[in-house]
Design an enzyme around this catalytic site. Structure first.
Site, short mmCIF file in Angstrom:
data_model
loop_
_atom_site.label_atom_id
_atom_site.label_comp_id
_atom_site.label_asym_id
_atom_site.label_seq_id
_atom_site.Cartn_x
_atom_site.Cartn_y
_atom_site.Cartn_z
N HIS A 270 -2.55 7.86 6.23
CA HIS A 270 -2.79 6.55 5.62
C HIS A 270 -4.16 6.05 6.09
O HIS A 270 -4.95 5.58 5.29
CB HIS A 270 -1.68 5.59 6.00
CG HIS A 270 -1.75 4.28 5.30
ND1 HIS A 270 -1.71 4.17 3.93
CD2 HIS A 270 -1.90 3.01 5.78
CE1 HIS A 270 -1.82 2.89 3.59
NE2 HIS A 270 -1.94 2.16 4.69
N CYS B 82 0.81 -1.23 0.00
CA CYS B 82 0.00 0.00 0.00
C CYS B 82 0.84 1.27 0.00
O CYS B 82 0.29 2.38 0.00
CB CYS B 82 -0.95 -0.03 1.19
SG CYS B 82 -1.95 -1.52 1.22
N PHE C 245 1.92 -3.45 3.96
CA PHE C 245 2.36 -4.75 4.45
C PHE C 245 3.82 -4.97 4.00
O PHE C 245 4.21 -4.61 2.89
CB PHE C 245 1.50 -5.87 3.85
CG PHE C 245 0.14 -6.03 4.49
CD1 PHE C 245 -0.24 -5.29 5.59
CD2 PHE C 245 -0.77 -6.95 3.97
CE1 PHE C 245 -1.49 -5.45 6.18
CE2 PHE C 245 -2.02 -7.12 4.54
CZ PHE C 245 -2.39 -6.37 5.64
N HIS D 282 -10.02 1.41 0.67
CA HIS D 282 -8.56 1.38 0.56
C HIS D 282 -8.17 0.75 -0.78
O HIS D 282 -8.33 -0.46 -0.97
CB HIS D 282 -8.00 0.57 1.73
CG HIS D 282 -6.50 0.59 1.84
ND1 HIS D 282 -5.69 1.30 0.99
CD2 HIS D 282 -5.67 -0.03 2.73
CE1 HIS D 282 -4.44 1.13 1.32
NE2 HIS D 282 -4.39 0.33 2.37
N GLU E 142 -0.37 5.19 13.60
CA GLU E 142 -0.12 6.40 12.80
C GLU E 142 -0.32 7.66 13.64
O GLU E 142 0.45 8.62 13.51
CB GLU E 142 -1.03 6.44 11.58
CG GLU E 142 -0.72 7.63 10.66
CD GLU E 142 -1.45 7.59 9.33
OE1 GLU E 142 -2.38 6.78 9.19
OE2 GLU E 142 -1.08 8.39 8.45
N LYS F 164 -9.73 7.61 2.91
CA LYS F 164 -10.18 6.23 2.75
C LYS F 164 -11.53 6.01 3.42
O LYS F 164 -12.20 5.00 3.16
CB LYS F 164 -9.13 5.27 3.34
CG LYS F 164 -7.81 5.24 2.58
CD LYS F 164 -6.84 4.22 3.13
CE LYS F 164 -5.51 4.22 2.39
NZ LYS F 164 -4.66 5.39 2.67
#
Length: 416
Positions: free
Chosen positions: A307, A167, A403, A344, A318, A339
């Site tokens: 994010h 991502c 990831f 996402h 975050e 998002k």
């Protein structure tokens, strides 16, 4: 003569494919109105799945951009990239016929590339045998197909490669593009990300990881970053592609400039393949690196496009990372996660969010984090809940984390 270190990078073109619109204006208007593009999935039979919703784009086509017979040779993720790239190049006003095309390149990121094509051809081989596998399988599935097809469309012969950092892919791609121009290798780069992973295997895999929200009865309320009642992310798809250009090159042709790309930072958590560092140390190091690269003080940042995926661990980490970098200034920043409206889109998300940041700088309007009605006590910053907010924004940062522990951040500045 201009030295390489003096080369500034600006954005002169933008294009998007999203669940809220297939052009920047429609997308921006609906996003800042607080609309949701998440709905019950119609392109995929979900009767055997636990999850029945997401941010797919059922109305998408390439009519007027690519001939129908050629469309069949492109996986959906490449189709998205070509559509967004067509918008971005058109918006830039560039005529590549008069340029040195070896100084114009393409870097497009994607998390999984042509996953739909891989699944379709495996099914075909099992049912009909290996001789019936399509000869177009490889050029459709390969991760570099998006960038390859954009380069072929415009005859761009400079650097051309794909970035795959889950991502964070699009943001890493944009960072590489910025550096290529800064180093003097290129003058123009088409860059961003694209993803089309709402496929039978893609949905099943994320579902069985228990990474997704299960709010089947309330799809528009399911993506709720920083909310205490969040229960996972919502799959989306789409593309965000931008034209990066060296400043003097853009000025010489009288180009419209959307924003300046001021800094880039990237790090790795090196801790867990899917879970973020709970203290946000890798994420904060990436933000700090981007700020240092931009040559600014953290207190000059007005807005963070988070994010913010709506996962319990990720949003908390975050928030902590933002506090690590900005200290008390973290509470004066505007933060939001778009998002919440889009779901996402994995490797495409950084490209779409860079477009969001450009529009935020231009319009002095912070897009909202919709569905944030019950804030998590561990997430105590100003996340711009529910409604868009007017605020002068000169400098903003966009975060992307993936990831594998990949962290990538870009700093954009209003062009002055």
């Amino acid at each position: 003569m201009q030295t390489r270190s003096e080369r500034r990078v600006v954005i002169t073109g933008m294009g998007v494919v999203t669940p809220l619109g297939l052009d920047v204006t429609t997308f921006w208007n609906r996003l800042t109105a607080g609309e949701s593009g998440v709905h019950e999935l119609t392109l995929l039979d979900t009767s055997q799945y636990k999850i029945h919703f997401g941010g797919d784009i059922p109305e998408f086509n390439l009519d007027g951009i690519v001939e129908h017979r050629e469309v069949k040779r492109l996986d959906r993720f490449t189709q998205f990239a070509v559509h967004a790239g067509h918008q971005a190049v058109g918006d830039s006003g560039l005529d590549f016929s008069g340029l040195d095309r070896f100084r114009c390149g393409v870097i497009i990121g994607s998390g999984v590339g042509g996953l739909g094509e891989i699944e379709a051809q495996i099914e075909r081989m099992i049912k009909k045998g290996p001789d019936r596998v399509s000869p177009f399988t490889v050029p459709k599935m390969m991760l570099n197909a998006a960038g390859g097809n954009i380069s072929i469309t415009y005859g761009l012969r400079g650097p051309n490669y794909a970035v795959a950092t889950a991502c964070a892919s699009a943001t890493n791609a944009m960072g590489d593009a910025m550096r290529s121009i800064r180093l003097g290798e290129t003058d123009v780069m088409v860059t961003g990300g694209s993803e089309a992973a709402i496929t039978p295997m893609g949905l099943a895999a994320f579902q069985n990881m228990k990474a997704l929200s299960t709010r089947n009865d309330e799809p528009t309320l399911a993506s709720r970053p920083f909310d205490a009642d969040r229960d996972g992310f919502v799959m989306g798809e789409g593309a965000g592609v931008l034209v990066f250009e060296e400043l003097q090159h853009a000025l010489a042709r009288g180009a419209k400039i959307h924003a300046e790309v001021l800094g880039y930072g990237t790090t790795s958590d090196a801790g867990h393949i899917t879970a973020p560092d709970p203290n946000g140390s890798g994420a904060s190091a990436a933000m700090q690196a981007a700020i240092d690269d931009a040559g600014i003080d953290p207190t000059q940042v007005d807005y963070v496009n988070a994010h913010g995926t709506s996962t319990p661990l990720g949003d908390k980490a975050e928030s902590q990372a933002i506090k690590n970098v900005f200290g008390e200034h973290a509470y004066k920043l505007s933060v939001s996660s778009t998002k919440s409206s889009l779901g996402h889109s994995l490797g495409a998300s950084g490209g779409i969010e860079a477009v969001v940041v450009c529009k935020t700088l231009q319009e002095s309007l912070i897009p909202p984090t919709i569905n944030l009605t019950n804030p998590d006590p561990n997430c105590d910053l100003d996340y711009t809940p529910i409604e868009a907010k007017r605020r002068e924004v000169r400098i903003a940062i966009s975060n992307s984390f993936g990831f594998g522990g990949h962290n990538a951040c870009v700093v954009l500045k209003k062009y002055e």
